[in-house]
Design a protein around this motif. Structure first.
Motif, PDB file in Angstrom:
ATOM      1  N   CYS A 166      41.780  52.437  36.938  1.00 27.39           N
ATOM      2  CA  CYS A 166      43.151  52.863  36.673  1.00 27.39           C
ATOM      3  C   CYS A 166      44.157  51.736  36.821  1.00 27.39           C
ATOM      4  CB  CYS A 166      43.541  54.000  37.627  1.00 27.39           C
ATOM      5  SG  CYS A 166      42.741  55.558  37.259  1.00 27.39           S
ATOM      6  N   GLY A 167      43.886  50.801  37.709  1.00 25.85           N
ATOM      7  CA  GLY A 167      44.838  49.715  37.909  1.00 25.85           C
ATOM      8  C   GLY A 167      44.411  48.795  39.033  1.00 25.85           C
ATOM      9  N   VAL A 168      45.089  47.675  39.116  1.00 26.04           N
ATOM     10  CA  VAL A 168      44.803  46.711  40.178  1.00 26.04           C
ATOM     11  C   VAL A 168      46.116  46.055  40.584  1.00 26.04           C
ATOM     12  CG1 VAL A 168      44.267  44.937  38.466  1.00 26.04           C
ATOM     13  CG2 VAL A 168      43.444  44.672  40.814  1.00 26.04           C
ATOM     14  N   SER A 169      46.295  45.864  41.883  1.00 25.68           N
ATOM     15  CA  SER A 169      47.544  45.284  42.369  1.00 25.68           C
ATOM     16  C   SER A 169      47.261  44.366  43.557  1.00 25.68           C
ATOM     17  CB  SER A 169      48.521  46.389  42.792  1.00 25.68           C
ATOM     18  OG  SER A 169      47.956  47.188  43.830  1.00 25.68           O
ATOM     19  N   VAL A 170      48.221  43.494  43.849  1.00 25.03           N
ATOM     20  CA  VAL A 170      48.104  42.561  44.967  1.00 25.03           C
ATOM     21  C   VAL A 170      49.245  42.824  45.930  1.00 25.03           C
ATOM     22  CG1 VAL A 170      48.071  40.151  45.683  1.00 25.03           C
ATOM     23  CG2 VAL A 170      47.083  40.809  43.490  1.00 25.03           C
ATOM     24  N   GLU A 171      48.899  42.925  47.199  1.00 27.68           N
ATOM     25  CA  GLU A 171      49.922  43.102  48.229  1.00 27.68           C
ATOM     26  C   GLU A 171      49.464  42.364  49.470  1.00 27.68           C
ATOM     27  OE1 GLU A 171      52.174  46.672  50.692  1.00 27.68           O
ATOM     28  OE2 GLU A 171      51.146  47.102  48.805  1.00 27.68           O
ATOM     29  N   ALA A 172      50.310  41.455  49.944  1.00 25.33           N
ATOM     30  CA  ALA A 172      49.975  40.608  51.087  1.00 25.33           C
ATOM     31  C   ALA A 172      48.683  39.841  50.786  1.00 25.33           C
ATOM     32  CB  ALA A 172      49.855  41.443  52.357  1.00 25.33           C
ATOM     33  N   ALA A 173      47.673  40.006  51.619  1.00 26.65           N
ATOM     34  CA  ALA A 173      46.421  39.268  51.442  1.00 26.65           C
ATOM     35  C   ALA A 173      45.309  40.176  50.952  1.00 26.65           C
ATOM     36  CB  ALA A 173      46.017  38.592  52.747  1.00 26.65           C
ATOM     37  N   ALA A 174      45.676  41.198  50.190  1.00 30.42           N
ATOM     38  CA  ALA A 174      44.682  42.155  49.715  1.00 30.42           C
ATOM     39  C   ALA A 174      44.903  42.503  48.245  1.00 30.42           C
ATOM     40  CB  ALA A 174      44.714  43.420  50.561  1.00 30.42           C
ATOM     41  N   ILE A 175      43.807  42.751  47.548  1.00 28.58           N
ATOM     42  CA  ILE A 175      43.848  43.236  46.176  1.00 28.58           C
ATOM     43  C   ILE A 175      43.295  44.647  46.184  1.00 28.58           C
ATOM     44  CG2 ILE A 175      42.908  42.968  43.841  1.00 28.58           C
ATOM     45  CD1 ILE A 175      42.725  39.986  44.328  1.00 28.58           C
ATOM     46  N   ASP A 247      31.031  47.211  35.197  1.00 26.80           N
ATOM     47  CA  ASP A 247      31.533  45.865  35.479  1.00 26.80           C
ATOM     48  C   ASP A 247      32.898  45.720  34.808  1.00 26.80           C
ATOM     49  OD1 ASP A 247      28.973  45.676  36.438  1.00 26.80           O
ATOM     50  OD2 ASP A 247      28.425  43.871  35.317  1.00 26.80           O
ATOM     51  N   PHE A 248      33.744  44.879  35.372  1.00 29.44           N
ATOM     52  CA  PHE A 248      35.066  44.714  34.753  1.00 29.44           C
ATOM     53  C   PHE A 248      35.641  43.341  35.044  1.00 29.44           C
ATOM     54  CE2 PHE A 248      35.849  46.693  38.952  1.00 29.44           C
ATOM     55  CZ  PHE A 248      36.753  45.800  39.506  1.00 29.44           C
ATOM     56  N   THR A 249      36.597  42.960  34.196  1.00 28.78           N
ATOM     57  CA  THR A 249      37.437  41.805  34.401  1.00 28.78           C
ATOM     58  C   THR A 249      38.860  42.240  34.087  1.00 28.78           C
ATOM     59  OG1 THR A 249      35.719  40.184  33.824  1.00 28.78           O
ATOM     60  CG2 THR A 249      38.014  39.458  33.646  1.00 28.78           C
ATOM     61  N   VAL A 250      39.748  42.089  35.043  1.00 29.09           N
ATOM     62  CA  VAL A 250      41.110  42.571  34.860  1.00 29.09           C
ATOM     63  C   VAL A 250      42.076  41.688  35.637  1.00 29.09           C
ATOM     64  CG1 VAL A 250      40.984  44.176  36.810  1.00 29.09           C
ATOM     65  CG2 VAL A 250      42.574  44.642  34.912  1.00 29.09           C
ATOM     66  N   ALA A 251      43.281  41.540  35.130  1.00 29.31           N
ATOM     67  CA  ALA A 251      44.294  40.707  35.782  1.00 29.31           C
ATOM     68  C   ALA A 251      45.235  41.560  36.614  1.00 29.31           C
ATOM     69  CB  ALA A 251      45.071  39.927  34.736  1.00 29.31           C
ATOM     70  N   THR A 252      45.637  41.046  37.765  1.00 25.23           N
ATOM     71  CA  THR A 252      46.630  41.723  38.598  1.00 25.23           C
ATOM     72  C   THR A 252      48.023  41.481  38.008  1.00 25.23           C
ATOM     73  OG1 THR A 252      46.987  39.804  40.022  1.00 25.23           O
ATOM     74  CG2 THR A 252      45.202  41.319  40.636  1.00 25.23           C
TER      75      THR A 252
END
Length: 253
Positions: A166-175, A247-252
């Motif tokens: 559904c989605g990918v996000s980055v916050e602090a030191a975690a994805i 398997d996936f490849t996705v950009a934050t």
């Protein structure tokens, strides 16, 4: 960020006898009998035969990495289940091109991008042809590519459902990688299953419907690649469906 709703939708061999007695009793392999067999029992070496025997043929399929340039080098080949996250156009890899080759891949639909095919690969026109790819998010579609004397063809059909990205996000030191359903907490991939374009994953945690990656991250957009481990118990798996994610490849973002 992969956009789209996270409401998972529903779509998708001859007995041989050796005659050692007089020819009068050896009618099993007579020309007349062979002719009748050819009429009433079509060869199993057909594309439709491969479709019906998919589970069996997987037991001896050669595993290859995912690629949109489909190789046809002989035998049966299988790519890993892959989550669609963008445009995919399949074409023929002419290197070592051989007839009688079957190459398969399962695609998990994202509801947005449906695969397309280059001019050198056509929809199978004969009996058993299935070209109805379902783009309902979460639908697992089996794509089969076959090389014959007449050319290279594809077949596609929905065969089930699986957790989808559904989605990918980055916050602090975690994805945080979000899926369409609650994930099985006992199925935790090792950090080595993930590759970052900028940084390193050192920890993986399953939290509800998310997979949280911790480690050394760099600023800016990061591309995350997941390759399912060989150990099935470590693959990202939905708790309700019991199905593994692709398997996936996705950009934050």
């Amino acid at each position: 960020m992969v956009s789209g709703s996270c409401a998972l939708g529903g779509g998708v061999l001859l007995l041989s006898m050796v005659c050692r007695g007089p020819s009068s009793v050896c009618t099993k392999h007579s020309p007349a009998n062979r002719a009748r067999k050819n009429v009433t029992h079509p060869k199993k070496n057909t594309i439709s035969g491969h479709i019906k025997d998919t589970a069996h043929s997987r037991s001896f399929a050669m595993r290859i990495p995912f690629t949109t340039q489909v190789p046809f080098v002989g035998g049966t080949q299988e790519m890993p289940r892959t989550q669609v996250t963008g445009d995919l156009t399949f074409s023929v890899d002419a290197t070592g091109l051989a007839t009688g080759t079957l190459t398969r891949v399962e695609l998990v639909a994202d509801g947005i991008h449906a695969p397309t095919y280059a001019e050198d690969i056509s929809a199978w026109p004969g009996p058993g042809g299935m070209t109805a790819y379902s783009n309902v998010a979460g639908t697992v579609n089996l794509l089969q590519f076959y090389s014959t004397d007449a050319g290279q063809f594809y077949l596609a059909a929905p065969v089930g459902t699986a957790p989808y990205l559904c989605g990918v996000s980055v916050e602090a030191a975690a994805i945080t990688v979000e899926f369409s359903e609650t994930m099985r907490v006992s199925a935790v991939p090792p950090p080595s299953a993930f590759t970052l374009s900028a940084g390193t994953v050192t920890g993986v945690q399953i939290v509800g419907s998310t997979v949280v990656l911790s480690g050394t991250l760099e600023a800016g957009s990061i591309t995350v690649t997941y390759v399912a481990p060989a150990n099935a118990s470590q693959c990202i798996t939905g708790r309700e469906s019991g199905q593994r994610a692709g398997d996936f490849t996705v950009a934050t973002v």
